[in-house]
Design an enzyme around this catalytic site. Structure first.
Site, PDB file in Angstrom:
ATOM      1  N   CYS A   2       0.851  -1.189   0.000  1.00 51.68           N
ATOM      2  CA  CYS A   2       0.000   0.000   0.000  1.00 51.68           C
ATOM      3  C   CYS A   2       0.889   1.243   0.000  1.00 51.68           C
ATOM      4  O   CYS A   2       1.957   1.259   0.605  1.00 51.68           O
ATOM      5  CB  CYS A   2      -0.931   0.097   1.192  1.00 51.68           C
ATOM      6  SG  CYS A   2      -2.074  -1.268   1.321  1.00 51.68           S
ATOM      7  N   ARG A  27       3.770  -0.375  -4.841  1.00 52.76           N
ATOM      8  CA  ARG A  27       3.509  -0.889  -3.499  1.00 52.76           C
ATOM      9  C   ARG A  27       2.189  -1.661  -3.412  1.00 52.76           C
ATOM     10  O   ARG A  27       1.847  -2.211  -2.368  1.00 52.76           O
ATOM     11  CB  ARG A  27       3.485   0.251  -2.487  1.00 52.76           C
ATOM     12  CG  ARG A  27       4.775   1.044  -2.446  1.00 52.76           C
ATOM     13  CD  ARG A  27       4.654   2.204  -1.502  1.00 52.76           C
ATOM     14  NE  ARG A  27       4.586   1.764  -0.132  1.00 52.76           N
ATOM     15  CZ  ARG A  27       5.628   1.538   0.646  1.00 52.76           C
ATOM     16  NH1 ARG A  27       6.843   1.720   0.180  1.00 52.76           N
ATOM     17  NH2 ARG A  27       5.484   1.132   1.887  1.00 52.76           N
ATOM     18  N   TRP A  74      -2.703  -2.756  -1.595  1.00 54.44           N
ATOM     19  CA  TRP A  74      -2.423  -4.184  -1.752  1.00 54.44           C
ATOM     20  C   TRP A  74      -3.271  -4.849  -0.682  1.00 54.44           C
ATOM     21  O   TRP A  74      -3.054  -4.653   0.516  1.00 54.44           O
ATOM     22  CB  TRP A  74      -0.942  -4.464  -1.525  1.00 54.44           C
ATOM     23  CG  TRP A  74      -0.555  -5.879  -1.836  1.00 54.44           C
ATOM     24  CD1 TRP A  74      -0.249  -6.381  -3.064  1.00 54.44           C
ATOM     25  CD2 TRP A  74      -0.432  -6.969  -0.914  1.00 54.44           C
ATOM     26  NE1 TRP A  74       0.053  -7.713  -2.961  1.00 54.44           N
ATOM     27  CE2 TRP A  74      -0.057  -8.104  -1.659  1.00 54.44           C
ATOM     28  CE3 TRP A  74      -0.624  -7.104   0.462  1.00 54.44           C
ATOM     29  CZ2 TRP A  74       0.145  -9.351  -1.080  1.00 54.44           C
ATOM     30  CZ3 TRP A  74      -0.423  -8.341   1.048  1.00 54.44           C
ATOM     31  CH2 TRP A  74      -0.034  -9.449   0.282  1.00 54.44           C
ATOM     32  N   ASN A 100      -1.385   2.483   5.579  1.00 52.28           N
ATOM     33  CA  ASN A 100      -0.525   1.428   5.046  1.00 52.28           C
ATOM     34  C   ASN A 100      -0.031   0.616   6.229  1.00 52.28           C
ATOM     35  O   ASN A 100       0.604   1.167   7.118  1.00 52.28           O
ATOM     36  CB  ASN A 100       0.664   2.060   4.300  1.00 52.28           C
ATOM     37  CG  ASN A 100       1.807   1.080   4.098  1.00 52.28           C
ATOM     38  OD1 ASN A 100       1.577  -0.103   3.883  1.00 52.28           O
ATOM     39  ND2 ASN A 100       3.032   1.567   4.161  1.00 52.28           N
ATOM     40  N   GLY A 101      -0.362  -0.676   6.242  1.00 52.88           N
ATOM     41  CA  GLY A 101       0.094  -1.504   7.357  1.00 52.88           C
ATOM     42  C   GLY A 101      -1.038  -2.377   7.852  1.00 52.88           C
ATOM     43  O   GLY A 101      -1.959  -2.701   7.102  1.00 52.88           O
ATOM     44  N   GLU A 506      16.948 -17.857  -8.742  1.00 52.58           N
ATOM     45  CA  GLU A 506      16.572 -16.489  -9.095  1.00 52.58           C
ATOM     46  C   GLU A 506      15.958 -16.432 -10.504  1.00 52.58           C
ATOM     47  O   GLU A 506      14.975 -15.732 -10.735  1.00 52.58           O
ATOM     48  CB  GLU A 506      17.812 -15.574  -8.981  1.00 52.58           C
ATOM     49  CG  GLU A 506      17.615 -14.129  -9.365  1.00 52.58           C
ATOM     50  CD  GLU A 506      16.581 -13.376  -8.523  1.00 52.58           C
ATOM     51  OE1 GLU A 506      16.075 -13.914  -7.529  1.00 52.58           O
ATOM     52  OE2 GLU A 506      16.252 -12.240  -8.909  1.00 52.58           O
ATOM     53  N   LYS A 510      12.225 -15.072 -11.183  1.00 55.03           N
ATOM     54  CA  LYS A 510      11.939 -13.975 -12.116  1.00 55.03           C
ATOM     55  C   LYS A 510      10.856 -14.403 -13.097  1.00 55.03           C
ATOM     56  O   LYS A 510       9.913 -13.662 -13.354  1.00 55.03           O
ATOM     57  CB  LYS A 510      13.192 -13.555 -12.911  1.00 55.03           C
ATOM     58  CG  LYS A 510      14.243 -12.780 -12.174  1.00 55.03           C
ATOM     59  CD  LYS A 510      13.847 -11.388 -11.767  1.00 55.03           C
ATOM     60  CE  LYS A 510      13.175 -11.346 -10.445  1.00 55.03           C
ATOM     61  NZ  LYS A 510      13.906 -11.232  -9.228  1.00 55.03           N
ATOM     62  N   GLU A 513       7.323 -14.863 -11.359  1.00 55.22           N
ATOM     63  CA  GLU A 513       6.619 -13.676 -10.837  1.00 55.22           C
ATOM     64  C   GLU A 513       6.129 -12.739 -11.926  1.00 55.22           C
ATOM     65  O   GLU A 513       5.105 -12.090 -11.752  1.00 55.22           O
ATOM     66  CB  GLU A 513       7.405 -12.952  -9.744  1.00 55.22           C
ATOM     67  CG  GLU A 513       8.674 -12.282 -10.135  1.00 55.22           C
ATOM     68  CD  GLU A 513       9.330 -11.586  -8.935  1.00 55.22           C
ATOM     69  OE1 GLU A 513       8.681 -11.325  -7.918  1.00 55.22           O
ATOM     70  OE2 GLU A 513      10.528 -11.309  -9.033  1.00 55.22           O
ATOM     71  N   HIS A 529      17.019 -37.193  -8.182  1.00 52.77           N
ATOM     72  CA  HIS A 529      16.391 -37.686  -6.941  1.00 52.77           C
ATOM     73  C   HIS A 529      14.892 -37.406  -6.911  1.00 52.77           C
ATOM     74  O   HIS A 529      14.282 -37.390  -5.852  1.00 52.77           O
ATOM     75  CB  HIS A 529      17.089 -37.078  -5.725  1.00 52.77           C
ATOM     76  CG  HIS A 529      18.526 -37.455  -5.648  1.00 52.77           C
ATOM     77  ND1 HIS A 529      18.947 -38.726  -5.343  1.00 52.77           N
ATOM     78  CD2 HIS A 529      19.656 -36.749  -5.903  1.00 52.77           C
ATOM     79  CE1 HIS A 529      20.268 -38.786  -5.387  1.00 52.77           C
ATOM     80  NE2 HIS A 529      20.724 -37.591  -5.730  1.00 52.77           N
ATOM     81  N   LYS A 628       5.954  -4.416  -4.201  1.00 55.60           N
ATOM     82  CA  LYS A 628       7.413  -4.267  -4.084  1.00 55.60           C
ATOM     83  C   LYS A 628       7.889  -4.418  -2.636  1.00 55.60           C
ATOM     84  O   LYS A 628       8.895  -5.057  -2.379  1.00 55.60           O
ATOM     85  CB  LYS A 628       7.813  -2.907  -4.644  1.00 55.60           C
ATOM     86  CG  LYS A 628       9.301  -2.668  -4.673  1.00 55.60           C
ATOM     87  CD  LYS A 628       9.886  -3.115  -5.981  1.00 55.60           C
ATOM     88  CE  LYS A 628      11.390  -3.010  -6.027  1.00 55.60           C
ATOM     89  NZ  LYS A 628      11.948  -4.084  -6.854  1.00 55.60           N
TER      90      LYS A 628
HETATM   91  O1  M6R Z   1      12.760  -5.631  -0.076  1.00 55.55           O
HETATM   92  P1  M6R Z   1      13.236  -7.032   0.114  1.00 55.55           P
HETATM   93  O2  M6R Z   1      14.536  -7.291  -0.525  1.00 55.55           O
HETATM   94  O3  M6R Z   1      13.235  -7.463   1.549  1.00 55.55           O
HETATM   95  O4  M6R Z   1      12.152  -7.928  -0.619  1.00 55.55           O
HETATM   96  C1  M6R Z   1      12.165  -9.313  -0.507  1.00 55.55           C
HETATM   97  C2  M6R Z   1      11.226  -9.951  -1.494  1.00 55.55           C
HETATM   98  O5  M6R Z   1       9.918  -9.559  -1.247  1.00 55.55           O
HETATM   99  C3  M6R Z   1      11.590  -9.578  -2.935  1.00 55.55           C
HETATM  100  O6  M6R Z   1      12.902  -9.919  -3.239  1.00 55.55           O
HETATM  101  C4  M6R Z   1      10.657 -10.285  -3.932  1.00 55.55           C
HETATM  102  O7  M6R Z   1      10.893 -11.658  -3.910  1.00 55.55           O
HETATM  103  C5  M6R Z   1      10.840  -9.681  -5.315  1.00 55.55           C
HETATM  104  N1  M6R Z   1       9.573  -9.473  -5.931  1.00 55.55           N
HETATM  105  C6  M6R Z   1      11.691 -10.513  -6.194  1.00 55.55           C
HETATM  106  O8  M6R Z   1      11.758 -10.051  -7.492  1.00 55.55           O
END
Ligand code: M6R
Length: 633
Positions: A2, A27, A74, A100-101, A506, A510, A513, A529, A628
């Protein structure tokens, strides 16, 4: 999660709020809304979905109001529907609130209010706040406390004392049209100072087009914004002396600058991020022949590194992947046993610590609730113990002004600049650079590696920016072409070993997501395995095969996948011989030392994910269900 924004001044508020929300959409984007005050009424407009839906609605409304608050959501409590969108209002529609929170005790507050006859229109935790403020205003002694700047401020302050949780709030009232109250309790909130106009926002990009003079509020602080200025108080109502500082951020830094998406722009910024990190972390004149002191300058006093026996790292998502590369470096270079834990798991089952265990929290945003909670817990369990325990906490973040920066006194700043795309790219590279610097520094201190080897590593790192540039140049077209073939694929496997296993994770993250394609990363040797049962001609396999300790092994594991009819894509510097025979497609990278290779091998994987998502016509920068900063548990 948010984003909130507030404005009070001399210009029409609506456009400023919308422009601010646009910069905060990373956000959350389940719904958006704004409230302004015009002709003695609060005008609250909200819309489900992204900001453009709210914009369309606002085109029909004319409001020259010079005060307002806005929110991009969010969803946590209540579905992403218009009735759950912020701002939320009291029963008389005179008070509007954005938050926000999470208000943790909202259920009991809601029941208390219901018992008094208040009717709720949403399923959110936030709606208790405007009702509580209305109630508080009703019961305020008259005249109000002499120490309080206004009855509205006092009513809000009393309500804040009843709220439990982590939150940032902005409030306005039609009965106090010259006041905007902003509150911070463990969720970010920054105040902006313009010429006769003042702002509040969850993050600086929302206000940088109007002012660079900012004051990040601390936890337990609230600000009263009026057309005349800003006053900051603590929750006890004591006025605090606070000065704004100048932001090192320009409006163009938060623009796409000709790229189709922020993610692509941020991928292309990576050579610059590596250069900035090299300049900041590594001493330019250090050589093995002249090895006086560490080659690294992290601006952290050596006390926390003396007699280190163990390191534990807590992080989430991409930061967790960076930490896994960090573990490899810290163990292989500095010889320090290192554990990497998901922050969300660590908080409830922490590993035992000793006085000589260093705990590192890694979070690009510095606001991830799980990572912050894990570090807060760690801080607490070290309290009351001897000093050695207490100093051994370190943060790695791209936002030193964040909650992490407030919580942990020793920080390594990563130097990615602000990242807008929800999928982390350049902040990951920046985190890797921080780990290279930390590992080299500790290897020097522990004397586990010769100065010559350290010089070799640093020289290798100095070559990386131009290697990334070359990779970007050669891979842009290649990955776009591959994306054409894979746009309809439903499953992907990524394989890596050793220092490139986290890169396989990673690459898979990517892809899932932003393209919503199911993807898994595995250590290549684990395939046989179980996961190998997944493979057939419909499941492509991306293998990271870099010469070094595990090259032959990865090639053998790739053979095993090929034998199951998978289309094999190789991220490798070897373009002939066995590699050319096995891989159906090659994503070539420069032949750098295995130890440095993750900074290069991740680039084609970022591009591949980007192009597949773009090819599928998806919203690359704002993928569904994500935000984010994940500021909830
Ligand atoms: O701000 P942070 O690095 O703590 O965020 C951690 C994860 O939420 C963040 O890396 C998330 O997995 C991303 N969307 C990855 O692209």
């Amino acid at each position: 999660m948010c984003g909130i924004v507030g404005y009070i001044g001399t210009q029409a508020a609506t456009e400023i709020l919308l422009a601010g929300l646009e910069k905060l959409e990373y956000r959350g984007y389940d719904s958006a809304g704004i409230a302004t005050i015009w002709e003695g009424e609060v005008n609250c407009i909200r819309a489900k979905g992204k900001l453009h839906n709210l914009r369309s609605k606002l085109e029909l409304v004319e409001s020259p109001s010079q005060i307002g608050i806005g929110h991009t959501r969010w969803a946590t409590h209540g579905k992403p529907e218009e009735r759950n969108a912020h701002p939320h209002m009291d029963a008389t529609l005179r008070i509007a609130v954005v938050q926000n929170g999470i208000i943790e005790n909202y259920r009991e507050l809601r029941e208390e209010l219901k018992a008094k006859g208040y009717v709720f229109r949403s399923d959110t935790d936030t709606e208790v706040i405007p009702h509580l403020i209305a109630e508080s205003l009703k019961n305020l002694p008259s005249p109000t406390l002499a120490t309080s700047p206004s009855p509205f401020f006092e009513a809000v302050r009393q309500v804040v004392g009843k709220l439990q949780g982590a939150f940032a709030i902005a409030v306005l009232s039609a009965d106090f049209p010259d006041e905007l109250i902003a509150i911070r309790q463990q969720a970010p909130l920054v105040i902006g100072f313009g010429q006769g106009e003042f702002f509040c926002a969850s993050d600086t990009p929302a206000i940088v087009s109007y002012t660079r003079a900012v004051l990040p509020l601390d936890n337990g602080e609230m600000a009263r914004l009026t057309p005349l200025g800003v006053e900051v108080y603590d929750f006890a109502g004591i006025r605090l002396k606070k000065q704004p500082r100048l932001l090192n951020l320009s409006p163009t830094m938060v623009e796409k600058q000709g790229f189709k998406h922020f993610m692509l722009k941020e991928i292309y910024e990576q050579p610059g991020v590596v250069r900035a990190s090299l300049d900041a972390y590594f001493k330019a004149d250090w050589t093995a022949a002249n090895a006086e002191g560490s080659p690294v300058n992290l601006n952290i006093d050596g006390e926390i590194f003396s007699d280190l026996e163990q390191i534990q790292i807590v992080a989430c998502g991409t930061s967790w992947h960076a930490a896994l590369v960090g573990k490899y470096l810290l163990e292989q270079l500095a010889g320090i046993p290192t554990q990497v834990q998901y922050a969300s798991e660590f908080r409830y089952a922490p590993s035992p610590i000793t006085a000589n265990t260093l705990t590192i929290g890694v979070t690009q945003s510095g606001e991830t609730a799980d990572t912050l909670a894990a570090l807060a817990m760690e801080k607490e369990r070290r309290q009351g113990k001897e000093a050695k325990y207490q100093v051994r906490l370190l943060g790695i973040t791209n936002r030193p002004e964040s909650s992490l920066g407030h919580m942990v006194p020793r920080i390594i700043n990563t130097l990615a600049g602000i990242e807008i795309g929800v999928a982390a790219t350049k902040t990951f590279i920046a985190q890797l650079m921080a780990f290279y610097a930390l590992a080299v520094d500790l290897a020097y201190r522990q004397k586990t590696v010769t100065p010559e080897k350290l010089e070799y590593i640093i020289n290798g790192l100095r070559q990386i920016p131009k290697e990334i540039e070359a990779t970007l140049e050669s891979q842009e077209k290649l990955t776009e072409l591959l994306a054409h073939d894979f746009a309809e694929t439903t499953d992907f496997i990524f394989l890596g070993r050793g220092i490139n296993f986290p890169i396989a994770l990673e690459g898979a993250l990517k892809l899932k997501e932003i393209s919503y394609i199911h993807a898994e990363g595995y250590p290549a040797g684990e395939m046989k395995h179980g996961p190998i049962a997944l493979l057939d001609a419909k499941v492509p396999v991306v293998a990271i095969a870099v010469p070094g300790s595990v090259y032959e092994k990865v090639i053998s594991n790739s053979q095993e996948a090929k034998a199951r009819d998978s289309r094999l894509i190789g991220v490798t510097p070897i373009e002939d011989g066995e590699a050319a025979e096995i891989f159906n497609d090659l994503l070539p990278i420069a032949n750098v030392d295995e130890l440095l290779s993750p900074i290069l091998t991740v680039i084609p994987l970022q591009l591949l994910a980007y192009h597949i998502a773009a090819r599928r016509g998806l919203d690359v920068d704002q993928p569904r269900n994500l935000a984010k900063s994940v500021t909830v548990e």
